[in-house]
Write a protein that holds these residues in place. Structure first.
Motif, PDB file in Angstrom:
ATOM      1  N   GLY A   1      10.813   3.423   7.382  1.00 21.30           N
ATOM      2  CA  GLY A   1      10.083   3.209   8.632  1.00 21.30           C
ATOM      3  C   GLY A   1      10.110   1.807   9.193  1.00 21.30           C
TER       4      GLY A   1
ATOM      5  N   ASP B   1       3.633   2.729   4.472  1.00 18.11           N
ATOM      6  CA  ASP B   1       2.654   3.732   4.837  1.00 18.11           C
ATOM      7  C   ASP B   1       1.244   3.124   4.909  1.00 18.11           C
ATOM      8  N   GLN B   2       0.902   2.300   3.907  1.00 17.40           N
ATOM      9  CA  GLN B   2      -0.420   1.652   3.900  1.00 17.40           C
ATOM     10  C   GLN B   2      -0.580   0.705   5.085  1.00 17.40           C
TER      11      GLN B   2
ATOM     12  N   HIS C   1       0.910   0.824   7.901  1.00 21.52           N
ATOM     13  CA  HIS C   1       0.806   1.649   9.092  1.00 21.52           C
ATOM     14  C   HIS C   1      -0.647   2.068   9.338  1.00 21.52           C
ATOM     15  N   ARG C   2      -1.316   2.456   8.252  1.00 25.14           N
ATOM     16  CA  ARG C   2      -2.704   2.903   8.424  1.00 25.14           C
ATOM     17  C   ARG C   2      -3.632   1.743   8.823  1.00 25.14           C
TER      18      ARG C   2
ATOM     19  N   ALA D   1       8.413   2.195   0.703  1.00 29.32           N
ATOM     20  CA  ALA D   1       7.908   3.310   1.515  1.00 29.32           C
ATOM     21  C   ALA D   1       6.390   3.420   1.393  1.00 29.32           C
ATOM     22  N   ALA D   2       5.867   3.271   0.178  1.00 37.02           N
ATOM     23  CA  ALA D   2       4.411   3.339  -0.022  1.00 37.02           C
ATOM     24  C   ALA D   2       3.730   2.185   0.703  1.00 37.02           C
TER      25      ALA D   2
END
Lengths: 341, 341, 341, 341
Positions: free
Chosen positions: B122, B325-326, B328-329, B321-322
């Motif tokens: 991402g 994702d964090q 992003h939040r 990736a992890a």
């Protein structure tokens, strides 16, 4: 380099660090304390530098032992100090030099008149800026080539060697035509491209300490010049950035005695830029000379109130002889002689 | 600009300041208090800037009123924010961008593998250094031209726009062949020659804040680029130098909301260089995103322990990736969306 | 105080600020520039201080004009300098004082021997700590009452007035029995309880600048003492905290000439704590004296290598006479005389 | 502790250092590199601390290896975190606490109304100042005893535990009558007298980091409290002093993850004092919570524009519920739960 292991580091982690140390050609040396284990990595500086063990499993932190600079180190000359002879003026050792002139070269009259005044009052070098690094793109950026031509006239007229700043490596050749010393400004102290080019040119370099650079970083900047075979480097303290807002920069005079322990290179002080105000220039100059500086670089202008740039910090040419005399006496207190031809 | 007179300033001194203000085409406006007189100098910013009244007889100090930057100012766009679209990736406004890749381009495999990983997880941009500003002349200085070639391969392979650093204006042309964004490093933030050249090139610029530069100086650096007609500027906070020795630099996250008030330009954060340690990268990234940053530039490497440069601060591609994702939040919490194609 | 309105401030917002200014009894004075409006709030300092207009709708920022200190201000005495006479020793104006002694009072012999040596070599005051503020609760905290008793003996023996530190207001009475000057340490510079108590005691106070305090904060600390009717205050620069790690603190010698402009109070320098190393004490002392300091407070010990506290920074009593002589000559350069009985 | 010898140190100097190390009961461990010799002093922390070898003949510098704090160290609990339970509210571990209230207690209405609002919106603790450390002796110094009485009313009314500041050890008893947590302000962080007294009282302590204190100094301040047997200590980051003038203090959010590695104690953040401006409080609070803080202490006032003290930085009670909700979500992102009864 010392690698301090975490309190709970396992034997496997210690072994892995030892293997890593040995893999780059260094020797590992273990000290086991009651609480922590410390591993010394002994060997060639460059091997050890490649270790990168911060963050390695079980490693708490890493402590460098050797200084990262070699050619600038006072060890290189076993305590003997570098004395530069530039156009017959000595600087370093017991020779104290006054470098004086306007912040910016403005006109033929201003340039030549200032050069004459400072020479007559005992300055050893003439300084003047043709290329000016300005915080604002809307400010006067210097006369450029025309400024260099005026500096050449002042030099022809007075015989004073010239100190002037280089900002762009593409201007090196034209600056070399007039400069006896090339100044690297505080904002360019870590412009490694510029430093290497000046190193290769062989022209003496005056490197101003970045306003937030450590002494070690200043010495590493000198190392970039020295590494190219150019041994003529002057270091200059010009004020650092601190929390204090009562003055523009905080002149760091501890840098003078400390640098003189760390390096064989001459150390000078610029009181004008630190203060930004004329009334502080004399006390700071006396303090710098009494602390053992090898020279002072100071701004002087025939009519400071009319100066295009940094007028409020310039001494008037009329006051310069009295100033030079006082500074001379402070330098004598620290065991120096004023360098003259 | 406000000129505050000394308590004991005479009428003649006040008159002289008023005449000086009027002589540059500004209007003088007197406020006489019980203790001091204040003279407002009203008029065009550039006229007023030429006043230089510090140190003038009777003047205590001078207070600037207008910001010295114009094109970078949030007033210029009346509060509207700049949203850049670079190779189809948006950054600024409500678009949040992840810029990821290795500190240094080392090999074809390392470069292309990292680019693929970060794209799949991402990231919007790929970063990698071919020219590296290093404190020590003995450290690896980057692959140079060969590094640029590897970046071009990674871009061809993944479609990610490339961010890479320029140090020497003489390398501008070859960098422009591959760069979608040219990075100006913290040490070159006041290299005005470099900034102007990038401005003229028209290529988007990512300017890192110097480690001791004020927000105003960062905006003045942006002004050097904007003044050449180049409107694509990203500002980047990457840690400042403070008294604290527990970390390499102190990440200044107040810069995020404050810059967003001062300027319309996007503001991103580099947590890797501030921390210098992988374990701090995630909490600092979450904090930066929650504070409202428009993006994050972060270092990622397939085997951080083998990295030539700054390995201890790089995230592993496997963990990216992890992480993304964090982050992003956290960005969503501040009202942002992750920018993807 | 000047209130700078935002570029887009409305007439209503300007009017509201004007009403607020007038509501505290100050006069409002409008300056409308092309881009911004500035409102001067003129009137009594304490009225104006109550305004608190930061963050008020339409307000961009607020610029204080008057200094927040009154009794410490050089304006109070119209440029005349305070010269203190303590036990027959003068300090301030053209009188330069050497204050010397051990960091910590350890034994009768060490205390009395040091006092004799420094008196014979020309010191004007004897210093020694009975209560020691230590970063670690595990370090030696001083002899307390017993230390005060030893100081009294040294005073009886040598006739030198005594300077010693107070940390806890509950120890004031016993300290007053021996102290001629009460020292407030850097860590207590903003301990307002302590400052007010010392003010009420009437005993001369030596206030060390906090290691991150501005000159204005130092003068506000002095104001707490002066406000109680105690006019005998000495200010002391002892090094500030900066980014530089090559020394313990950075001695800020610009504070000397700048404080002497801002205040009528005497300004002294402590080179020992800034340096933390004996070899820097002499160059820094010469620099301080040449910069115009009114005195120096320096640590001396008969056997520095055996000192319980701060031995590495103490001069040896055997070297003190030569040191005092050199410092004296630097003070003369700045127009001072050594204060003796 | 590692003692790094000078490059030219003699065998006699090395031997003398070894003897000195052994004389305090520690073991000496030699590592001879190609350029320098390093001597490890292994043994009890307190023995080693007494060495004082800086400045010893032949010694270049000394590198501490062990942290100077013990009880505050994360090693003490082998990684387990301290979770405090104060009046039924948990803080630390996975419990996140909001501490909210006015800077200063002004009136009964203001105090009780604010306490009710913040309790209803989810705050866990009520804060309010009765004794205020003010830079100026002319500023409002707090209501004192009367303020404590109002805090007691607010507590009786709402059931919220109270956090309030102690400045003078002579006020300890009356503060203990109402306080559930005693706050030590940033200016008193190194007031060791005060810290020890609070330690002896057994009352939970909230220690604010001095605005120029290192994390190590903050942990040493905690150590003064812990050493008296009081295990209830909260650490609070509230902004540090840097060169940046765009904000009052620079909030150091790196302190959050780094402190959580160094210590088992809970770490909270005060965004109000760092910013000094209401509009920065929300982004900084979200950033602090996302970085993993164990709580936030924030200023709230029913009519911030009328506040006697620090109104510009206070949130309005009307906005507090929305704020608390957002902060809660950021804390969840970092794996926390809001602590409520």
């Amino acid at each position: 380099m010392m690698i301090v292991m975490k309190a709970g580091a396992t034997q496997e982690q210690v072994d892995a660090v030892v293997r890593r140390v040995e893999s780059v050609g260094a020797r590992a040396h273990l000290s086991r304390g009651e609480e922590v284990t410390v591993i010394g990595a002994l060997g060639d500086r460059e091997h050890v530098a490649r270790l990168g063990l911060e963050g390695h499993p079980g490693v708490d932190h890493v402590v460098p032992i050797l200084k990262p600079y070699k050619l600038a180190s006072s060890q290189l000359r076993h305590g003997e100090r570098t004395v530069l002879d530039i156009g017959g003026r000595r600087i370093g050792g017991d020779a104290f030099a006054l470098i004086a002139g306007p912040c910016t070269v403005e006109t033929r009259d201003q340039t030549v008149a200032t050069a004459r005044s400072v020479r007559d009052a005992g300055a050893s070098f003439f300084r003047g800026g043709a290329y000016k690094p300005r915080t604002s793109p809307y400010s006067f950026q210097g006369l450029g080539q025309e400024g260099l031509r005026l500096l050449a006239e002042a030099k022809a007229e007075t015989g004073l060697p010239v100190v002037t700043e280089l900002m762009d490596p593409r201007d090196l050749e034209s600056v070399l035509e007039v400069a006896d010393v090339i100044q690297v400004g505080a904002r360019n102290m870590q412009n490694y491209t510029l430093l290497s080019e000046i190193g290769r040119s062989g022209c003496p370099a005056l490197i101003k300490r970045g306003f937030s650079s450590t002494l070690e970083e200043l010495l590493m900047a000198a190392e970039y010049v020295l590494k190219e075979g150019n041994e003529s480097v002057l270091l200059c303290e010009r004020g650092i950035r601190t929390f204090e807002t009562a003055y523009r920069y905080t002149l760091d005079l501890m840098a003078v005695p400390v640098l003189k322990q760390l390096t064989h290179l001459p150390v000078i002080v610029d009181p004008s830029h630190a203060a930004g105000r004329r009334d502080l220039v004399t006390p700071l100059s006396l303090a710098a000379a009494a602390a053992g500086a090898d020279g002072i670089i100071v701004e002087v202008h025939p009519q400071p109130d009319e100066a295009i740039c940094d007028g409020p910090q310039a001494l008037a040419t009329d006051d310069f002889a009295a100033y030079a005399d006082q500074v001379h006496r402070a330098a004598e207190l620290a065991g120096k002689e004023l360098s003259r031809v």
